[in-house]
Motif scaffolding. Sequence first.
Motif, PDB file in Angstrom:
ATOM      1  N   LEU A   1      -4.712  -5.362   7.044  1.00  0.00           N
ATOM      2  CA  LEU A   1      -3.566  -4.898   7.050  1.00  0.00           C
ATOM      3  C   LEU A   1      -2.175  -5.333   7.846  1.00  0.00           C
ATOM      4  O   LEU A   1      -2.774  -5.880   9.083  1.00  0.00           O
TER       5      LEU A   1
ATOM      6  N   VAL B   1       3.071  -0.417   4.812  1.00  0.00           N
ATOM      7  CA  VAL B   1       1.598  -0.827   5.062  1.00  0.00           C
ATOM      8  C   VAL B   1       1.397  -1.923   4.009  1.00  0.00           C
ATOM      9  O   VAL B   1       1.590  -1.468   2.901  1.00  0.00           O
TER      10      VAL B   1
ATOM     11  N   THR C   1       5.009   4.797   5.735  1.00  0.00           N
ATOM     12  CA  THR C   1       4.663   5.906   6.660  1.00  0.00           C
ATOM     13  C   THR C   1       5.433   5.832   7.682  1.00  0.00           C
ATOM     14  O   THR C   1       6.662   4.949   7.746  1.00  0.00           O
TER      15      THR C   1
ATOM     16  N   LYS D   1      -4.498   6.712  13.766  1.00  0.00           N
ATOM     17  CA  LYS D   1      -4.627   6.227  15.514  1.00  0.00           C
ATOM     18  C   LYS D   1      -3.627   7.073  16.238  1.00  0.00           C
ATOM     19  O   LYS D   1      -3.638   7.011  17.488  1.00  0.00           O
TER      20      LYS D   1
ATOM     21  N   MET E   1       1.422  -4.094   9.111  1.00  0.00           N
ATOM     22  CA  MET E   1       2.346  -3.276   9.184  1.00  0.00           C
ATOM     23  C   MET E   1       3.931  -3.688   9.564  1.00  0.00           C
ATOM     24  O   MET E   1       3.953  -4.452  10.549  1.00  0.00           O
TER      25      MET E   1
ATOM     26  N   ILE F   1       0.848  12.611  10.126  1.00  0.00           N
ATOM     27  CA  ILE F   1       1.938  12.209  10.889  1.00  0.00           C
ATOM     28  C   ILE F   1       3.243  12.705  10.849  1.00  0.00           C
ATOM     29  O   ILE F   1       4.171  12.846  11.594  1.00  0.00           O
TER      30      ILE F   1
ATOM     31  N   LYS G   1      -5.617   5.881   7.336  1.00  0.00           N
ATOM     32  CA  LYS G   1      -6.390   5.058   8.440  1.00  0.00           C
ATOM     33  C   LYS G   1      -5.483   4.588   9.480  1.00  0.00           C
ATOM     34  O   LYS G   1      -5.911   4.771  10.770  1.00  0.00           O
ATOM     35  N   VAL G   2      -4.197   4.386   9.144  1.00  0.00           N
ATOM     36  CA  VAL G   2      -3.244   3.773  10.172  1.00  0.00           C
ATOM     37  C   VAL G   2      -2.713   4.813  10.677  1.00  0.00           C
ATOM     38  O   VAL G   2      -2.716   4.574  11.913  1.00  0.00           O
ATOM     39  N   GLU G   3      -2.401   5.860  10.156  1.00  0.00           N
ATOM     40  CA  GLU G   3      -1.803   6.974  10.937  1.00  0.00           C
ATOM     41  C   GLU G   3      -3.137   7.703  11.873  1.00  0.00           C
ATOM     42  O   GLU G   3      -2.351   8.220  12.680  1.00  0.00           O
TER      43      GLU G   3
ATOM     44  N   ILE H   1       0.708  -1.305  -0.063  1.00  0.00           N
ATOM     45  CA  ILE H   1      -0.155   0.252  -0.020  1.00  0.00           C
ATOM     46  C   ILE H   1       0.870   1.247  -0.084  1.00  0.00           C
ATOM     47  O   ILE H   1       0.578   2.186  -0.645  1.00  0.00           O
TER      48      ILE H   1
ATOM     49  N   LEU I   1      -6.033   3.954   3.019  1.00  0.00           N
ATOM     50  CA  LEU I   1      -5.644   3.014   4.129  1.00  0.00           C
ATOM     51  C   LEU I   1      -4.566   3.454   5.077  1.00  0.00           C
ATOM     52  O   LEU I   1      -4.417   3.124   6.092  1.00  0.00           O
ATOM     53  N   ILE I   2      -3.475   4.108   4.203  1.00  0.00           N
ATOM     54  CA  ILE I   2      -2.323   4.745   5.269  1.00  0.00           C
ATOM     55  C   ILE I   2      -3.040   5.788   6.095  1.00  0.00           C
ATOM     56  O   ILE I   2      -2.383   5.724   7.285  1.00  0.00           O
TER      57      ILE I   2
ATOM     58  N   LEU J   1       5.577   5.427  12.003  1.00  0.00           N
ATOM     59  CA  LEU J   1       4.672   5.229  13.364  1.00  0.00           C
ATOM     60  C   LEU J   1       5.619   5.421  14.788  1.00  0.00           C
ATOM     61  O   LEU J   1       6.624   5.023  14.323  1.00  0.00           O
TER      62      LEU J   1
END
Lengths: 215, 125
Positions: A191, A27, A13, B12, A193, B56, B8-10, A10, B5-6, A15
Amino acid sequence: MTVMLLGKKIGMTQLYNDKGVIEPVTVIQAGPCTIMQVKNQETDGYTSLQLGYEDAKKSRRKKPQIGHAQKANTTVKRFVREVRTDGQPEQEPGEELTVKIFEGINYVDVIGTTKGKGFAGVMKRHGFKGMPASHGTERKHRHPGGIGSNSGSAGTGRGIRKGKKMAGHMGCTRKTTRNHRIVEIDEENNLIMVRGSVPGACNGYLMIQKSKTKQ
Amino acid sequence: MVSELIEKVEQKQLKKNKPQFDIGDTVDVHVRIVEGEKERVQVFNGTVIARKGYGINETFTVRRIVNNEGVERIFPVHSPSVVKVAVKRSGYTRRSKLYFLRQRAGKAVRLREVWTGKSDKKNIK
Protein backbone atom coordinates in the motif's frame (compact mmCIF):
# COMPACT_ATOMS: atom_id res chain seq x y z
CA MET A 1 15.37 6.07 -13.80
CA THR A 2 11.69 6.69 -14.25
CA VAL A 3 9.78 5.42 -11.29
CA MET A 4 6.29 4.18 -11.99
CA LEU A 5 3.95 1.54 -10.64
CA LEU A 6 0.49 0.40 -11.61
CA GLY A 7 -2.12 0.11 -8.91
CA LYS A 8 -5.64 0.31 -7.74
CA LYS A 9 -7.52 2.90 -5.72
CA ILE A 10 -8.70 1.32 -2.47
CA GLY A 11 -10.42 4.34 -0.95
CA MET A 12 -9.99 7.39 1.21
CA THR A 13 -9.60 7.88 4.93
CA GLN A 14 -8.09 10.27 7.44
CA LEU A 15 -4.80 9.89 9.27
CA TYR A 16 -3.08 11.94 11.94
CA ASN A 17 0.35 13.31 11.09
CA ASP A 18 3.18 13.70 13.60
CA LYS A 19 1.78 17.09 14.69
CA GLY A 20 -1.53 15.47 15.57
CA VAL A 21 -3.32 17.21 12.71
CA ILE A 22 -5.75 15.18 10.64
CA GLU A 23 -4.93 14.69 6.96
CA PRO A 24 -7.06 13.45 4.05
CA VAL A 25 -5.40 10.38 2.60
CA THR A 26 -6.04 8.11 -0.38
CA VAL A 27 -5.03 4.48 0.04
CA ILE A 28 -3.62 2.98 -3.15
CA GLN A 29 -2.58 -0.59 -3.68
CA ALA A 30 0.51 -0.18 -5.84
CA GLY A 31 2.05 -3.23 -7.37
CA PRO A 32 3.55 -5.71 -7.26
CA CYS A 33 4.03 -5.11 -10.96
CA THR A 34 5.65 -7.62 -13.27
CA ILE A 35 7.87 -6.45 -16.07
CA MET A 36 6.27 -7.89 -19.20
CA GLN A 37 8.73 -6.55 -21.72
CA VAL A 38 11.82 -4.39 -21.93
CA LYS A 39 11.96 -2.25 -25.05
CA ASN A 40 15.32 -1.15 -26.38
CA GLN A 41 16.77 1.34 -28.82
CA GLU A 42 17.80 -1.18 -31.50
CA THR A 43 14.58 -3.09 -32.06
CA ASP A 44 11.94 -0.63 -30.82
CA GLY A 45 13.52 2.76 -31.40
CA TYR A 46 13.05 3.82 -27.79
CA THR A 47 13.64 2.45 -24.31
CA SER A 48 10.84 1.57 -21.93
CA LEU A 49 9.49 -0.92 -19.45
CA GLN A 50 6.16 -2.62 -19.93
CA LEU A 51 4.48 -3.28 -16.58
CA GLY A 52 1.61 -5.59 -15.78
CA TYR A 53 -0.62 -5.49 -12.71
CA GLU A 54 -3.09 -7.98 -11.27
CA ASP A 55 -3.54 -11.52 -12.58
CA ALA A 56 -6.28 -12.10 -15.09
CA LYS A 57 -8.29 -15.21 -15.88
CA LYS A 58 -6.58 -17.02 -18.70
CA SER A 59 -9.86 -17.95 -20.35
CA ARG A 60 -10.85 -14.29 -20.48
CA ARG A 61 -7.75 -13.18 -22.37
CA LYS A 62 -6.83 -13.48 -26.01
CA LYS A 63 -4.15 -15.90 -27.17
CA PRO A 64 -1.62 -13.22 -28.23
CA GLN A 65 -1.84 -11.74 -24.73
CA ILE A 66 -1.22 -15.12 -23.13
CA GLY A 67 1.73 -15.69 -25.44
CA HIS A 68 3.11 -12.25 -24.66
CA ALA A 69 2.99 -12.99 -20.95
CA GLN A 70 4.61 -16.39 -21.43
CA LYS A 71 7.59 -14.71 -23.06
CA ALA A 72 8.23 -12.91 -19.79
CA ASN A 73 7.52 -16.14 -17.89
CA THR A 74 4.52 -14.71 -16.02
CA THR A 75 0.74 -15.00 -15.95
CA VAL A 76 -1.59 -12.80 -17.98
CA LYS A 77 -2.21 -9.41 -16.43
CA ARG A 78 -5.34 -7.29 -16.46
CA PHE A 79 -3.72 -3.88 -16.55
CA VAL A 80 -0.68 -3.40 -18.76
CA ARG A 81 1.03 -0.05 -19.33
CA GLU A 82 4.36 1.15 -20.55
CA VAL A 83 6.72 3.63 -18.95
CA ARG A 84 9.54 5.36 -20.82
CA THR A 85 13.00 5.21 -19.31
CA ASP A 86 16.09 7.35 -19.76
CA GLY A 87 18.56 4.95 -21.27
CA GLN A 88 18.45 1.19 -21.29
CA PRO A 89 16.71 -0.16 -18.15
CA GLU A 90 18.61 -2.65 -16.01
CA GLN A 91 15.60 -4.85 -15.28
CA GLU A 92 14.80 -8.11 -17.03
CA PRO A 93 11.36 -9.33 -18.12
CA GLY A 94 9.65 -11.29 -15.36
CA GLU A 95 11.11 -9.23 -12.54
CA GLU A 96 8.78 -7.69 -9.99
CA LEU A 97 8.56 -4.09 -8.88
CA THR A 98 7.07 -3.27 -5.49
CA VAL A 99 6.29 -0.14 -3.48
CA LYS A 100 9.93 -0.23 -2.36
CA ILE A 101 10.81 1.87 -5.40
CA PHE A 102 9.01 4.83 -3.81
CA GLU A 103 11.33 4.87 -0.82
CA GLY A 104 13.05 8.21 -0.52
CA ILE A 105 10.54 9.88 -2.84
CA ASN A 106 8.37 12.62 -1.33
CA TYR A 107 5.88 13.47 -4.04
CA VAL A 108 4.05 11.47 -6.71
CA ASP A 109 1.75 12.14 -9.66
CA VAL A 110 -1.27 9.88 -10.03
CA ILE A 111 -2.95 9.13 -13.36
CA GLY A 112 -6.41 7.60 -13.50
CA THR A 113 -9.73 7.56 -15.30
CA THR A 114 -12.24 9.98 -13.80
CA LYS A 115 -15.74 8.99 -12.77
CA GLY A 116 -18.22 9.24 -15.66
CA LYS A 117 -20.86 11.95 -15.24
CA GLY A 118 -22.89 11.19 -18.38
CA PHE A 119 -24.33 14.00 -20.48
CA ALA A 120 -23.78 17.06 -18.32
CA GLY A 121 -25.00 20.62 -18.71
CA VAL A 122 -22.73 23.64 -18.94
CA MET A 123 -23.03 24.55 -15.26
CA LYS A 124 -21.71 21.21 -14.10
CA ARG A 125 -19.33 20.61 -17.00
CA HIS A 126 -17.73 24.03 -17.38
CA GLY A 127 -18.73 25.92 -14.25
CA PHE A 128 -21.01 28.39 -16.04
CA LYS A 129 -23.08 30.60 -13.76
CA GLY A 130 -26.39 29.89 -15.50
CA MET A 131 -29.23 32.38 -15.75
CA PRO A 132 -30.80 34.42 -12.94
CA ALA A 133 -33.19 32.66 -10.60
CA SER A 134 -35.80 35.42 -10.93
CA HIS A 135 -36.34 38.78 -12.67
CA GLY A 136 -38.42 37.20 -15.41
CA THR A 137 -36.24 34.18 -16.23
CA GLU A 138 -38.48 31.39 -17.37
CA ARG A 139 -37.37 27.75 -17.64
CA LYS A 140 -33.81 28.78 -18.56
CA HIS A 141 -32.09 28.81 -15.19
CA ARG A 142 -29.27 26.41 -16.10
CA HIS A 143 -28.80 27.54 -19.70
CA PRO A 144 -25.52 28.69 -21.24
CA GLY A 145 -26.93 31.99 -22.58
CA GLY A 146 -25.73 33.35 -25.90
CA ILE A 147 -23.20 31.28 -27.83
CA GLY A 148 -22.21 33.76 -30.51
CA SER A 149 -23.29 36.70 -32.63
CA ASN A 150 -23.24 37.63 -36.28
CA SER A 151 -20.43 40.12 -35.89
CA GLY A 152 -17.13 38.84 -37.24
CA SER A 153 -14.91 40.80 -34.86
CA ALA A 154 -16.65 40.55 -31.50
CA GLY A 155 -18.67 37.44 -32.07
CA THR A 156 -18.23 34.46 -34.28
CA GLY A 157 -19.40 35.62 -37.69
CA ARG A 158 -21.05 32.77 -39.48
CA GLY A 159 -21.52 29.67 -37.37
CA ILE A 160 -20.20 29.02 -33.89
CA ARG A 161 -16.54 29.10 -32.85
CA LYS A 162 -14.73 25.82 -32.62
CA GLY A 163 -14.21 24.62 -29.08
CA LYS A 164 -17.17 26.64 -27.72
CA LYS A 165 -17.96 25.24 -24.31
CA MET A 166 -21.29 23.47 -24.40
CA ALA A 167 -23.18 20.66 -22.74
CA GLY A 168 -21.97 17.15 -23.47
CA HIS A 169 -20.39 14.03 -22.11
CA MET A 170 -18.37 14.60 -18.96
CA GLY A 171 -15.93 12.42 -17.07
CA CYS A 172 -14.52 9.00 -17.91
CA THR A 173 -11.32 10.59 -19.20
CA ARG A 174 -7.68 10.17 -18.29
CA LYS A 175 -6.60 12.72 -15.71
CA THR A 176 -3.37 13.39 -13.86
CA THR A 177 -3.31 14.83 -10.38
CA ARG A 178 0.07 16.15 -9.42
CA ASN A 179 2.29 16.40 -6.39
CA HIS A 180 0.60 14.15 -3.87
CA ARG A 181 2.79 13.90 -0.81
CA ILE A 182 3.53 10.32 0.22
CA VAL A 183 2.20 9.96 3.75
CA GLU A 184 3.11 6.35 4.36
CA ILE A 185 4.32 3.23 2.60
CA ASP A 186 3.16 -0.20 3.73
CA GLU A 187 5.38 -2.81 2.11
CA GLU A 188 3.61 -5.75 3.67
CA ASN A 189 0.28 -5.00 2.02
CA ASN A 190 1.74 -3.19 -1.01
CA LEU A 191 0.00 0.00 0.00
CA ILE A 192 0.96 3.58 -0.55
CA MET A 193 -0.89 6.40 1.20
CA VAL A 194 -0.90 9.75 -0.55
CA ARG A 195 -2.35 13.05 0.56
CA GLY A 196 -5.48 14.26 -1.20
CA SER A 197 -7.87 12.71 -3.67
CA VAL A 198 -6.99 10.90 -6.88
CA PRO A 199 -9.06 10.47 -10.07
CA GLY A 200 -11.60 7.71 -10.45
CA ALA A 201 -13.73 5.43 -8.39
CA CYS A 202 -12.60 2.84 -5.84
CA ASN A 203 -11.05 -0.24 -7.47
CA GLY A 204 -10.17 1.90 -10.49
CA TYR A 205 -6.76 1.35 -12.04
CA LEU A 206 -4.10 3.98 -11.49
CA MET A 207 -0.59 4.79 -12.56
CA ILE A 208 1.60 6.22 -9.84
CA GLN A 209 4.84 7.88 -10.76
CA LYS A 210 7.46 10.11 -9.23
CA SER A 211 6.41 13.74 -9.38
CA LYS A 212 7.65 15.53 -12.48
CA THR A 213 7.83 18.95 -10.89
CA LYS A 214 8.23 18.64 -7.11
CA GLN A 215 11.09 16.94 -5.31
CA MET B 1 -18.49 -0.06 2.79
CA VAL B 2 -15.03 0.32 4.16
CA SER B 3 -12.43 -1.96 2.68
CA GLU B 4 -10.47 -4.31 4.88
CA LEU B 5 -7.25 -2.72 3.76
CA ILE B 6 -8.39 0.72 4.86
CA GLU B 7 -9.36 -0.67 8.24
CA LYS B 8 -5.87 -2.12 8.49
CA VAL B 9 -4.36 1.28 7.74
CA GLU B 10 -6.55 2.99 10.32
CA GLN B 11 -5.91 0.32 12.91
CA LYS B 12 -2.42 1.64 13.60
CA GLN B 13 -3.71 5.03 14.66
CA LEU B 14 -6.65 3.91 16.75
CA LYS B 15 -6.24 4.33 20.51
CA LYS B 16 -5.73 1.08 22.34
CA ASN B 17 -7.51 2.37 25.42
CA LYS B 18 -10.46 4.09 23.88
CA PRO B 19 -11.92 6.57 26.38
CA GLN B 20 -15.04 5.14 27.99
CA PHE B 21 -18.01 7.44 28.42
CA ASP B 22 -21.69 7.60 27.54
CA ILE B 23 -24.10 10.11 26.13
CA GLY B 24 -25.26 12.45 28.87
CA ASP B 25 -22.08 12.14 30.92
CA THR B 26 -20.45 15.25 32.25
CA VAL B 27 -16.80 14.93 31.28
CA ASP B 28 -13.46 16.70 31.52
CA VAL B 29 -11.73 16.54 28.15
CA HIS B 30 -7.99 17.05 28.45
CA VAL B 31 -6.73 18.60 25.23
CA ARG B 32 -3.10 19.05 24.33
CA ILE B 33 -2.44 22.52 22.97
CA VAL B 34 0.77 23.59 21.25
CA GLU B 35 1.59 27.29 21.46
CA GLY B 36 4.75 27.92 19.51
CA GLU B 37 7.32 25.83 21.34
CA LYS B 38 5.31 25.27 24.46
CA GLU B 39 2.87 22.49 25.02
CA ARG B 40 0.19 22.44 27.66
CA VAL B 41 -3.01 20.60 28.53
CA GLN B 42 -6.32 22.42 28.59
CA VAL B 43 -9.44 21.00 30.18
CA PHE B 44 -12.85 21.42 28.57
CA ASN B 45 -15.71 20.49 30.87
CA GLY B 46 -19.22 19.80 29.63
CA THR B 47 -21.96 17.32 28.75
CA VAL B 48 -21.53 14.76 25.99
CA ILE B 49 -24.51 15.35 23.71
CA ALA B 50 -23.60 13.28 20.63
CA ARG B 51 -21.32 10.60 19.35
CA LYS B 52 -20.88 10.09 15.63
CA GLY B 53 -18.96 7.98 13.12
CA TYR B 54 -16.84 4.94 13.72
CA GLY B 55 -13.23 3.90 13.41
CA ILE B 56 -10.82 6.74 13.01
CA ASN B 57 -13.64 9.13 12.09
CA GLU B 58 -15.44 8.76 15.40
CA THR B 59 -16.18 12.06 17.12
CA PHE B 60 -18.08 13.26 20.17
CA THR B 61 -19.67 16.62 20.93
CA VAL B 62 -19.33 18.28 24.32
CA ARG B 63 -21.61 21.15 25.29
CA ARG B 64 -21.23 23.59 28.12
CA ILE B 65 -22.54 27.02 29.07
CA VAL B 66 -19.99 29.84 29.29
CA ASN B 67 -21.24 33.30 30.31
CA ASN B 68 -24.80 32.37 29.43
CA GLU B 69 -23.68 31.33 25.99
CA GLY B 70 -23.77 27.69 24.83
CA VAL B 71 -20.39 26.41 23.63
CA GLU B 72 -19.97 23.14 21.77
CA ARG B 73 -16.74 21.46 20.82
CA ILE B 74 -16.39 18.41 18.63
CA PHE B 75 -13.47 16.12 19.47
CA PRO B 76 -12.21 13.16 17.43
CA VAL B 77 -12.10 10.18 19.81
CA HIS B 78 -8.79 8.91 18.44
CA SER B 79 -7.03 12.25 18.09
CA PRO B 80 -3.62 12.33 19.81
CA SER B 81 -4.43 15.80 21.13
CA VAL B 82 -7.30 14.39 23.18
CA VAL B 83 -5.17 13.11 26.03
CA LYS B 84 -7.83 12.02 28.47
CA VAL B 85 -11.59 12.00 28.92
CA ALA B 86 -12.56 11.86 32.59
CA VAL B 87 -16.18 11.17 33.51
CA LYS B 88 -17.28 13.47 36.34
CA ARG B 89 -20.98 12.62 36.49
CA SER B 90 -23.19 10.20 34.59
CA GLY B 91 -26.50 11.56 33.35
CA TYR B 92 -29.55 9.42 32.69
CA THR B 93 -30.87 9.72 29.18
CA ARG B 94 -33.12 7.77 26.82
CA ARG B 95 -31.75 9.05 23.55
CA SER B 96 -28.40 9.03 21.78
CA LYS B 97 -28.41 12.64 20.61
CA LEU B 98 -29.19 15.29 23.20
CA TYR B 99 -29.77 18.14 20.79
CA PHE B 100 -32.84 19.18 22.77
CA LEU B 101 -30.47 20.61 25.37
CA ARG B 102 -29.71 23.42 22.95
CA GLN B 103 -33.23 24.76 23.43
CA ARG B 104 -32.95 24.66 27.19
CA ALA B 105 -31.41 27.15 29.59
CA GLY B 106 -30.64 27.38 33.29
CA LYS B 107 -31.74 24.55 35.53
CA ALA B 108 -33.55 22.69 32.73
CA VAL B 109 -30.18 21.72 31.23
CA ARG B 110 -29.49 19.33 34.09
CA LEU B 111 -29.86 15.60 33.50
CA ARG B 112 -30.96 13.07 36.09
CA GLU B 113 -27.95 11.21 37.44
CA VAL B 114 -27.52 7.53 36.71
CA TRP B 115 -28.13 5.44 39.82
CA THR B 116 -24.81 3.92 40.77
CA GLY B 117 -25.13 3.32 44.52
CA LYS B 118 -26.92 4.21 47.72
CA SER B 119 -25.33 7.62 47.97
CA ASP B 120 -26.90 8.61 44.68
CA LYS B 121 -30.42 7.65 45.64
CA LYS B 122 -31.41 11.14 46.66
CA ASN B 123 -30.63 12.43 43.16
CA ILE B 124 -33.37 10.40 41.55
CA LYS B 125 -36.60 12.29 41.39
